[in-house]
Design a protein around this motif. Structure first.
Motif, PDB file in Angstrom:
ATOM      1  N   LEU A 140       0.839  -1.199   0.000  1.00 28.91           N
ATOM      2  CA  LEU A 140       0.000   0.000   0.000  1.00 28.91           C
ATOM      3  C   LEU A 140       0.871   1.246   0.000  1.00 28.91           C
ATOM      4  CD1 LEU A 140      -2.729  -0.951   2.620  1.00 28.91           C
ATOM      5  CD2 LEU A 140      -2.827  -1.141   0.130  1.00 28.91           C
ATOM      6  N   GLU A 141       0.339   2.312  -0.560  1.00 27.80           N
ATOM      7  CA  GLU A 141       1.011   3.606  -0.557  1.00 27.80           C
ATOM      8  C   GLU A 141       0.762   4.270   0.804  1.00 27.80           C
ATOM      9  OE1 GLU A 141       2.704   5.478  -2.960  1.00 27.80           O
ATOM     10  OE2 GLU A 141       2.812   3.703  -4.233  1.00 27.80           O
ATOM     11  N   GLU A 142       1.815   4.464   1.573  1.00 27.42           N
ATOM     12  CA  GLU A 142       1.672   5.099   2.894  1.00 27.42           C
ATOM     13  C   GLU A 142       0.965   6.449   2.768  1.00 27.42           C
ATOM     14  OE1 GLU A 142       2.330   4.388   6.251  1.00 27.42           O
ATOM     15  OE2 GLU A 142       2.467   2.394   5.370  1.00 27.42           O
ATOM     16  N   GLY A 143       0.007   6.668   3.662  1.00 31.25           N
ATOM     17  CA  GLY A 143      -0.674   7.954   3.722  1.00 31.25           C
ATOM     18  C   GLY A 143      -1.751   8.156   2.672  1.00 31.25           C
ATOM     19  N   HIS A 144      -2.035   7.115   1.885  1.00 29.27           N
ATOM     20  CA  HIS A 144      -3.063   7.234   0.851  1.00 29.27           C
ATOM     21  C   HIS A 144      -4.115   6.155   1.055  1.00 29.27           C
ATOM     22  CE1 HIS A 144      -0.704  10.149  -1.344  1.00 29.27           C
ATOM     23  NE2 HIS A 144       0.333   9.341  -1.274  1.00 29.27           N
ATOM     24  N   SER A 145      -5.254   6.563   1.598  1.00 25.91           N
ATOM     25  CA  SER A 145      -6.378   5.647   1.755  1.00 25.91           C
ATOM     26  C   SER A 145      -7.660   6.451   1.640  1.00 25.91           C
ATOM     27  CB  SER A 145      -6.339   4.930   3.109  1.00 25.91           C
ATOM     28  OG  SER A 145      -6.730   5.801   4.149  1.00 25.91           O
ATOM     29  N   THR A 146      -8.723   5.789   1.243  1.00 25.60           N
ATOM     30  CA  THR A 146     -10.015   6.466   1.132  1.00 25.60           C
ATOM     31  C   THR A 146     -10.465   6.953   2.497  1.00 25.60           C
ATOM     32  OG1 THR A 146     -10.586   5.137  -0.791  1.00 25.60           O
ATOM     33  CG2 THR A 146     -12.408   6.198   0.377  1.00 25.60           C
ATOM     34  N   THR A 147     -10.277   6.138   3.525  1.00 21.69           N
ATOM     35  CA  THR A 147     -10.681   6.537   4.877  1.00 21.69           C
ATOM     36  C   THR A 147      -9.937   7.799   5.311  1.00 21.69           C
ATOM     37  OG1 THR A 147     -11.174   4.246   5.429  1.00 21.69           O
ATOM     38  CG2 THR A 147     -10.837   5.761   7.284  1.00 21.69           C
ATOM     39  N   GLU A 148      -8.637   7.860   5.053  1.00 24.60           N
ATOM     40  CA  GLU A 148      -7.853   9.040   5.412  1.00 24.60           C
ATOM     41  C   GLU A 148      -8.301  10.255   4.599  1.00 24.60           C
ATOM     42  OE1 GLU A 148      -5.550  11.662   7.267  1.00 24.60           O
ATOM     43  OE2 GLU A 148      -5.977   9.622   7.936  1.00 24.60           O
ATOM     44  N   LEU A 149      -8.593  10.057   3.337  1.00 24.86           N
ATOM     45  CA  LEU A 149      -9.072  11.150   2.489  1.00 24.86           C
ATOM     46  C   LEU A 149     -10.393  11.701   3.026  1.00 24.86           C
ATOM     47  CD1 LEU A 149      -8.735  12.844  -0.083  1.00 24.86           C
ATOM     48  CD2 LEU A 149      -9.761  10.951  -1.369  1.00 24.86           C
ATOM     49  N   ILE A 150     -11.295  10.818   3.407  1.00 28.12           N
ATOM     50  CA  ILE A 150     -12.582  11.257   3.972  1.00 28.12           C
ATOM     51  C   ILE A 150     -12.343  12.031   5.271  1.00 28.12           C
ATOM     52  CG2 ILE A 150     -14.722  10.449   5.057  1.00 28.12           C
ATOM     53  CD1 ILE A 150     -14.697   8.167   2.929  1.00 28.12           C
ATOM     54  N   ARG A 151     -11.440  11.532   6.124  1.00 27.97           N
ATOM     55  CA  ARG A 151     -11.135  12.248   7.383  1.00 27.97           C
ATOM     56  C   ARG A 151     -10.635  13.670   7.104  1.00 27.97           C
ATOM     57  NH1 ARG A 151      -8.223   7.362   9.550  1.00 27.97           N
ATOM     58  NH2 ARG A 151      -9.828   6.263  10.691  1.00 27.97           N
ATOM     59  N   ARG A 152      -9.750  13.802   6.123  1.00 26.94           N
ATOM     60  CA  ARG A 152      -9.212  15.133   5.799  1.00 26.94           C
ATOM     61  C   ARG A 152     -10.298  16.051   5.249  1.00 26.94           C
ATOM     62  NH1 ARG A 152      -4.756  12.504   2.960  1.00 26.94           N
ATOM     63  NH2 ARG A 152      -5.385  13.654   1.122  1.00 26.94           N
ATOM     64  N   ILE A 153     -11.184  15.523   4.433  1.00 29.29           N
ATOM     65  CA  ILE A 153     -12.278  16.334   3.873  1.00 29.29           C
ATOM     66  C   ILE A 153     -13.196  16.796   4.993  1.00 29.29           C
ATOM     67  CG2 ILE A 153     -14.345  16.262   2.429  1.00 29.29           C
ATOM     68  CD1 ILE A 153     -12.712  14.366   0.551  1.00 29.29           C
ATOM     69  N   VAL A 154     -13.570  15.870   5.861  1.00 26.00           N
ATOM     70  CA  VAL A 154     -14.456  16.221   6.980  1.00 26.00           C
ATOM     71  C   VAL A 154     -13.788  17.250   7.893  1.00 26.00           C
ATOM     72  CG1 VAL A 154     -15.594  15.345   9.071  1.00 26.00           C
ATOM     73  CG2 VAL A 154     -15.803  14.102   6.899  1.00 26.00           C
ATOM     74  N   ALA A 155     -12.500  17.067   8.177  1.00 23.47           N
ATOM     75  CA  ALA A 155     -11.787  18.006   9.037  1.00 23.47           C
ATOM     76  C   ALA A 155     -11.729  19.396   8.417  1.00 23.47           C
ATOM     77  CB  ALA A 155     -10.368  17.501   9.314  1.00 23.47           C
ATOM     78  N   SER A 156     -11.603  19.464   7.107  1.00 24.50           N
ATOM     79  CA  SER A 156     -11.497  20.756   6.434  1.00 24.50           C
ATOM     80  C   SER A 156     -12.843  21.403   6.122  1.00 24.50           C
ATOM     81  CB  SER A 156     -10.742  20.610   5.116  1.00 24.50           C
ATOM     82  OG  SER A 156      -9.402  20.225   5.370  1.00 24.50           O
ATOM     83  N   TYR A 157     -13.841  20.580   5.789  1.00 23.08           N
ATOM     84  CA  TYR A 157     -15.100  21.132   5.298  1.00 23.08           C
ATOM     85  C   TYR A 157     -16.327  20.696   6.083  1.00 23.08           C
ATOM     86  CZ  TYR A 157     -12.080  22.062   1.352  1.00 23.08           C
ATOM     87  OH  TYR A 157     -11.053  22.497   0.554  1.00 23.08           O
ATOM     88  N   GLY A 158     -16.143  19.913   7.117  1.00 23.59           N
ATOM     89  CA  GLY A 158     -17.275  19.341   7.839  1.00 23.59           C
ATOM     90  C   GLY A 158     -17.885  20.225   8.908  1.00 23.59           C
ATOM     91  N   ARG A 159     -17.525  21.474   8.921  1.00 26.02           N
ATOM     92  CA  ARG A 159     -18.073  22.322   9.991  1.00 26.02           C
ATOM     93  C   ARG A 159     -19.417  22.884   9.653  1.00 26.02           C
ATOM     94  NH1 ARG A 159     -12.593  25.646   8.896  1.00 26.02           N
ATOM     95  NH2 ARG A 159     -12.240  24.119   7.485  1.00 26.02           N
TER      96      ARG A 159
END
Length: 159
Positions: A140-159
């Motif tokens: 696997l590519e370290e730091g690249h996962s759909t779950t991590e991508l969703i977490r980053r999106i929610v952290a940035s835009y989920g407010r």
């Protein structure tokens, strides 16, 4: 040649590929939010043969296998995106929770999965072995996962 096919078309594709001497590689997954890790994984998978077929879990299967709210993208969108990648020859949707039936249909020379299966059971292992497929695990590519991508999106835009 190539693109999204249904199960019936896939059988014809596989038969023609065998007659042409193609080395068939198969992998499968949800591919919900496609990222660079997916692109690199599929490029690595293609290197094991001459034709790469990708099975995409149906929306129903993703709902059964994933976190609530998934899939984010419907199957026909996921299939179109994956089919557009230059490493991918064919994409087919499947509704089961495992890719066993596709493995039996395709009978690939190589079955590829992500390196996360190095430390956990591969549900399709028995079927892959029974159809004569060599199993390859791609790191696997370290730091690249759909779950991590969703977490980053929610952290940035989920407010």
């Amino acid at each position: 040649m190539g693109g999204v096919v249904n199960a019936e078309e896939l059988e014809r594709v596989v038969e023609q590929a065998r007659q042409a001497g193609e080395k068939i590689v198969f992998t499968n997954g949800r591919f919900d939010l496609v990222h660079v890790g997916h692109v690199r994984y599929l490029a690595a998978a293609k290197k094991f043969g001459t034709m790469l077929i990708v099975g995409i879990n149906s929306d129903r299967a993703v709902r059964a296998l994933s976190d609530p709210g998934r899939p984010i993208n419907p199957a026909w969108h996921r299939m179109e995106v994956i089919a557009a990648l230059k490493s991918v020859d064919y994409v087919v949707e499947f509704d089961e929770l495992t890719a066993d039936s596709l493995l039996r249909t395709i009978r690939p020379e190589v079955y590829v999965k992500g390196g996360d299966y190095k430390n956990k059971p591969l549900p399709e292992r028995e079927t892959a072995v029974s159809v004569g497929a060599r199993i390859e695990l791609v790191p696997l590519e370290e730091g690249h996962s759909t779950t991590e991508l969703i977490r980053r999106i929610v952290a940035s835009y989920g407010r």
